[in-house]
Write an enzyme that holds these catalytic residues in place. Structure first.
Site, PDB file in Angstrom:
ATOM      1  N   ASP A  21     -39.596  12.443 -16.964  1.00 21.20           N
ATOM      2  CA  ASP A  21     -39.294  13.699 -17.661  1.00 21.20           C
ATOM      3  C   ASP A  21     -39.297  14.844 -16.652  1.00 21.20           C
ATOM      4  O   ASP A  21     -40.311  15.057 -15.980  1.00 21.20           O
ATOM      5  CB  ASP A  21     -40.374  13.901 -18.747  1.00 21.20           C
ATOM      6  CG  ASP A  21     -40.333  15.276 -19.375  1.00 21.20           C
ATOM      7  OD1 ASP A  21     -39.278  15.940 -19.303  1.00 21.20           O
ATOM      8  OD2 ASP A  21     -41.373  15.691 -19.944  1.00 21.20           O
ATOM      9  N   ASP A  29     -35.482  12.002 -19.012  1.00 18.66           N
ATOM     10  CA  ASP A  29     -34.133  12.572 -19.024  1.00 18.66           C
ATOM     11  C   ASP A  29     -33.311  12.088 -17.832  1.00 18.66           C
ATOM     12  O   ASP A  29     -33.825  11.393 -16.950  1.00 18.66           O
ATOM     13  CB  ASP A  29     -34.204  14.105 -19.076  1.00 18.66           C
ATOM     14  CG  ASP A  29     -35.184  14.664 -18.057  1.00 18.66           C
ATOM     15  OD1 ASP A  29     -35.006  14.382 -16.853  1.00 18.66           O
ATOM     16  OD2 ASP A  29     -36.150  15.360 -18.466  1.00 18.66           O
ATOM     17  N   ASP A  98     -24.796   1.045 -21.493  1.00 18.19           N
ATOM     18  CA  ASP A  98     -25.157   0.177 -22.604  1.00 18.19           C
ATOM     19  C   ASP A  98     -24.280   0.576 -23.783  1.00 18.19           C
ATOM     20  O   ASP A  98     -24.325   1.719 -24.228  1.00 18.19           O
ATOM     21  CB  ASP A  98     -26.646   0.422 -22.925  1.00 18.19           C
ATOM     22  CG  ASP A  98     -27.269  -0.668 -23.743  1.00 18.19           C
ATOM     23  OD1 ASP A  98     -26.560  -1.299 -24.539  1.00 18.19           O
ATOM     24  OD2 ASP A  98     -28.486  -0.885 -23.590  1.00 18.19           O
ATOM     25  N   ASP A 194     -24.308  -4.522 -26.290  1.00 17.31           N
ATOM     26  CA  ASP A 194     -25.382  -4.799 -27.233  1.00 17.31           C
ATOM     27  C   ASP A 194     -24.904  -5.819 -28.280  1.00 17.31           C
ATOM     28  O   ASP A 194     -23.754  -5.740 -28.744  1.00 17.31           O
ATOM     29  CB  ASP A 194     -25.729  -3.466 -27.925  1.00 17.31           C
ATOM     30  CG  ASP A 194     -26.991  -3.497 -28.743  1.00 17.31           C
ATOM     31  OD1 ASP A 194     -28.062  -3.685 -28.149  1.00 17.31           O
ATOM     32  OD2 ASP A 194     -26.909  -3.310 -29.979  1.00 17.31           O
ATOM     33  N   GLU A 236     -25.043  -9.271 -24.531  1.00 20.16           N
ATOM     34  CA  GLU A 236     -26.317  -9.681 -25.146  1.00 20.16           C
ATOM     35  C   GLU A 236     -26.034 -10.652 -26.297  1.00 20.16           C
ATOM     36  O   GLU A 236     -25.350 -10.311 -27.256  1.00 20.16           O
ATOM     37  CB  GLU A 236     -27.071  -8.459 -25.695  1.00 20.16           C
ATOM     38  CG  GLU A 236     -28.462  -8.818 -26.173  1.00 20.16           C
ATOM     39  CD  GLU A 236     -29.086  -7.813 -27.133  1.00 20.16           C
ATOM     40  OE1 GLU A 236     -30.320  -7.750 -27.197  1.00 20.16           O
ATOM     41  OE2 GLU A 236     -28.353  -7.097 -27.844  1.00 20.16           O
ATOM     42  N   HIS A 309     -36.344  -3.879 -22.847  1.00 23.19           N
ATOM     43  CA  HIS A 309     -36.919  -2.857 -23.728  1.00 23.19           C
ATOM     44  C   HIS A 309     -37.249  -3.394 -25.119  1.00 23.19           C
ATOM     45  O   HIS A 309     -37.813  -2.668 -25.932  1.00 23.19           O
ATOM     46  CB  HIS A 309     -35.935  -1.699 -23.824  1.00 23.19           C
ATOM     47  CG  HIS A 309     -34.642  -2.118 -24.484  1.00 23.19           C
ATOM     48  ND1 HIS A 309     -33.778  -3.009 -23.882  1.00 23.19           N
ATOM     49  CD2 HIS A 309     -34.107  -1.815 -25.680  1.00 23.19           C
ATOM     50  CE1 HIS A 309     -32.757  -3.227 -24.700  1.00 23.19           C
ATOM     51  NE2 HIS A 309     -32.932  -2.513 -25.798  1.00 23.19           N
ATOM     52  N   ASP A 310     -36.849  -4.629 -25.424  1.00 19.95           N
ATOM     53  CA  ASP A 310     -37.154  -5.222 -26.725  1.00 19.95           C
ATOM     54  C   ASP A 310     -38.278  -6.248 -26.636  1.00 19.95           C
ATOM     55  O   ASP A 310     -38.661  -6.824 -27.650  1.00 19.95           O
ATOM     56  CB  ASP A 310     -35.920  -5.955 -27.281  1.00 19.95           C
ATOM     57  CG  ASP A 310     -34.770  -5.015 -27.611  1.00 19.95           C
ATOM     58  OD1 ASP A 310     -35.032  -3.839 -27.922  1.00 19.95           O
ATOM     59  OD2 ASP A 310     -33.607  -5.466 -27.562  1.00 19.95           O
TER      60      ASP A 310
END
Ligand code: TEU
Length: 539
Positions: A21, A29, A98, A194, A236, A309-310
C-alpha cells in the site's frame, strides 16, 4: 506465445489488495507493485500474474468485474498501470493479466441494463430462466437468483453478485474479443483465464465443466485475439483430466499455452470438500504428480504450483510451520519446482508465510467463507460452527490474502494505515522479506536457486525438457524422481514426513545442487534423510 518461451518462464503471482500500500488506506495498490519490482527481479521470476485490477465493487476482490477496460480506483488509474508495465519491461519482467470471462459483477453496465427489462438489448448477455434447476453455486447454495422486477431467475456459478455471461450469444463473445485486444494493444504480455473450463456449459443439461463447445470457444478466442502474438496464456481448470489438459495445451490445436489444474492440490479434500481436509500421504501425492508429468510429456504443458490466492499456505498445510518451518517450506519448493512445467510462486510463499487464525468468523472477509458458512452450517446443518471454523483455519482463502510481510515494522511494512483491510499475520515480526534477504540460508534463497537452476544453469535444458522417471518407490514417505537427458541425470529426493528415513542411495561423486539441511548424513550405501529433508543431485 512463440518459441516455446512459456516453457522457460517462472511466474510470480501478485494479489494487489495485499501486496503493498503506498497511499496509506490499508489496501495495496499498483504503485506498490511497481515499487517492489526490484524484489521480484532479485528473486528471478520473469512474469507477474496480476490478479484482477479492473473496476469492481470488490465483493470477490476483483473477480467481480464491473468494467473490464477501467482500473479499480482503489488500486490507482490507467497511468499507474502503464507505468507498472513500462517499469516491469525495463527489468525484463512481463505482465500477465487475470481475465474473468465466466461472469461479470452485477454492477457491470451490461447486467444493470439486462436486468432492467426482458426486452433490453443486453438481456441475452446473461442466462435467464423461468424456473431454476438444481445446479449449485461453487460458493454454496443454489446457482439461481430470482430477479423480482422481471420475474425470472439468472444464473450465477459463484456469488449472486457474479452473474454468468451467456457464451452462446455471439455479441457477448465479440465484446470479449474487443476487450482482450484492448489489453493486448496496451502491451500486456499474457493472460490467466479464470475458470476457463466453465465457458462451454449447457445449463439445461446440467453440464457445467468441460461443456461440448468449450474448446471451440477457446480456439476462437485464440484466433481472434492473442493467437500468433507474443502472449503467454494459462487456463484455470478445476476439472481437467489429462485428455482435457492436452486439448487446451497442445500447441497444434491453437488454444492456450498451459493449464493450471488442481488434482494434486485437492488430494486432501474430504467429505465437504476443502472445509473437511484429511491427511495426504506421500504416495497419493507422488502418484498424481507422476500421472501429470508422464501424461503431458510431449503432448501438453502444465503449471507447477502449491499456492495461490484461493489456497491455504502450503507450509502450514503440508509442511510444519513451527518446528520445521524453513526445512519443510524448502522441501515443498524443491519437490514442485524440479518437475517439468512452468512454476508459479504466490506472493509470500518464497518467505514461508503461514496460515492465519482470527478468532471471530466476522474477522474473515472472503465471500466464499461466508456463503459456505451459510450453506453448510446455517442452512443445511451439515457442519457445526466449530467444525467449519476448523476448516477455515486450515483451508480458508483468507490464509493466502493477509498482507505481504515486508519487514518487522508497522503492519509488516505493508501499509502505514491504522487498520489494514485484513489484519496482518502476527508472525511478521520474524517471517518477513527483510529478514529473509539478510539470511542467506532462508527459504527465499532456495526459491532463488531453483529459478536460477531452471533458467540460467547448465542444467536448464534438463529441467525444462528432460525426461521424468519416478525413483525410490519402495519408500512410503519419500517422493523421488529423476530428470534426465543426454547430458545429465538429476535426482530429486524429498522426505515428505517428519520421520528420519534411511534410504539406499549411492551419493558417490554426484554433485549436490540443493540440500535444505546443512549436510547429509551418509555412508557408502545409504543416506539418512532428516525430517522434510530434500536433496537435488546431478551427475
Ligand atoms: O476460482 C475458481 C474457483 O472455483 C474457486 O473459487 C475455488 O473453487 C475455490 O476457491 C476453492 O474452494 C477463481 C478465482 O481464482 C477465485 O478467486 C474467484 O473467486 C473465482 O474464480 C470466481 O471468479
Amino acid at each position: 506465445m512463440k518459441n516455446h518461451e512459456w516453457k522457460k518462464s517462472v511466474v510470480y503471482q501478485i494479489y494487489p489488495k495485499s501486496f503493498k500500500d503506498t497511499t496509506g488506506n490499508g489496501v495495496g495498490d499498483i504503485r506498490g507493485i511497481t515499487s517492489k519490482l526490484d524484489y521480484i527481479n532479485n528473486l528471478g521470476a520473469d512474469f507477474i500474474w496480476l490478479c484482477p485490477i479492473y473496476k469492481s465493487p470488490m465483493r470477490d476482490n476483483g473477480y467481480d468485474i464491473s468494467d473490464y477496460m477501467a482500473i479499480n480506483e482503489l488500486y490507482g488509474d490507467m497511468d499507474d498501470f502503464v507505468e507498472l508495465l513500462e517499469e516491469a519491461h525495463k527489468r525484463g519482467i512481463k505482465i500477465m493479466m487475470d481475465l474473468v470471462l465466466n461472469h461479470t459483477s452485477s454492477e457491470h453496465k451490461w447486467f444493470k441494463e439486462a436486468k432492467s427489462s426482458k426486452e433490453n438489448k443486453y438481456r441475452d448477455y446473461y442466462i435467464w430462466r423461468d424456473k431454476p434447476n438444481d445446479i449449485q453455486s461453487i460458493f454454496g447454495g443454489s446457482a439461481w437468483a430470482f430477479d423480482e422486477s422481471t420475474n425470472q431467475y439468472y444464473f450465477h456459478l459463484f456469488d449472486k453478485t457474479q452473474p454468468d455471461l451467456n457464451w452462446e450469444n455471439p455479441v457477448v463473445i465479440k465484446e470479449i474479443y474487443q476487450m482482450i485486444n484492448f489489453w493486448i494493444e496496451k502491451g500486456v504480455d499474457g493472460f490467466r483465464f479464470d475458470v476457463i473450463d466453465l465457458l462451454g456449459k449447457e445449463i439445461d443439461k446440467k453440464i457445467v465443466e468441460n461443456g461440448p463447445t468449450l474448446h471451440k470457444i477457446i480456439h476462437s478466442l485464440n484466433e481472434n485475439t492473442f493467437g500468433g502474438k507474443h502472449i503467454m496464456t494459462v487456463g484455470e481448470t478445476w476439472g481437467a483430466t489429462i485428455e482435457e489438459a492436452i486439448k487446451y495445451s497442445d500447441p497444434k490445436r491453437k488454444e492456450l499455452n498451459m493449464v493450471f489444474q488442481f488434482e494434486h492440490i485437492t488430494l486432501d479434500w474430504g467429505k465437504y470438500g476443502k472445509w473437511t481436509p484429511k491427511k495426504i500421504t506421500a504416495q497419493e501425492l507422488r502418484d498424481v504428480l507422476k500421472k501429470w508429468q508422464l501424461g503431458l510429456k510431449d503432448k501438453g504443458w502444465n503449471s507447477l504450483f502449491l499456492c495461490n490466492h484461493d489456497l491455504p499456505r502450503i507450509v502450514s498445510r503440508w509442511g510444519d510451520d513451527e518446528k520445521y518451518h524453513a526445512e519443510s517450506a524448502k522441501m515443498l519448493a524443491i519437490l514442485i519446482h524440479m518437475q517439468q512445467g512452468t512454476p508459479f510462486i504466490y506472493q509470500g510463499e518464497e518467505i514461508g508465510m503461514t496460515n492465519v487464525r482470527y478468532n471471530e468468523l466476522s474477522k474473515y472477509e472472503d465471500v466464499e467463507i461466508h456463503s459456505s458458512y451459510k450453506d453448510l452450517v446455517l442452512d443445511s446443518g451439515k457442519m457445526t460452527k466449530d467444525e467449519f471454523m476448523d476448516g477455515v483455519y486450515k483451508m480458508g482463502r483468507d490464509n493466502a490474502r493477509t498482507p505481504m510481510q515486508w519487514d518487522d515494522g508497522l503492519n509488516a511494512g505493508f501499509s502505514i494505515s491504522k487498520n489494514t483491510w485484513l489484519p496482518v499475520n502476527p508472525n511478521y515480526k520474524y517471517i518477513n522479506v527483510a529478514n529473509s534477504l539478510q539470511n542467506k540460508e532462508s527459504i527465499f534463497y532456495t526459491y532463488k536457486e531453483l529459478i536460477y537452476l531452471r533458467k540460467h544453469s547448465c542444467y536448464s535444458q534438463t529441467i525444462i525438457n528432460g525426461e521424468y522417471e519416478p525413483i525410490l518407490l519402495e519408500y512410503k514417505d519419500i517422493i523421488g524422481y529423476r530428470r534426465k537427458d543426454s547430458n545429465y541425470n538429476i535426482d530429486i529426493i524429498a522426505n515428505f514426513s517428519k520421520n528420519t528415513i534411511k534410504v539406499d542411495y549411492l551419493v558417490e561423486d554426484k554433485k549436490l545442487l540443493l540440500n535444505n539441511y546443512k549436510g547429509i548424513d551418509l555412508d557408502e550405501k545409504s543416506i539418512l534423510l532428516m525430517p522434510f529433508q530434500a536433496l537435488v543431485l546431478a551427475y
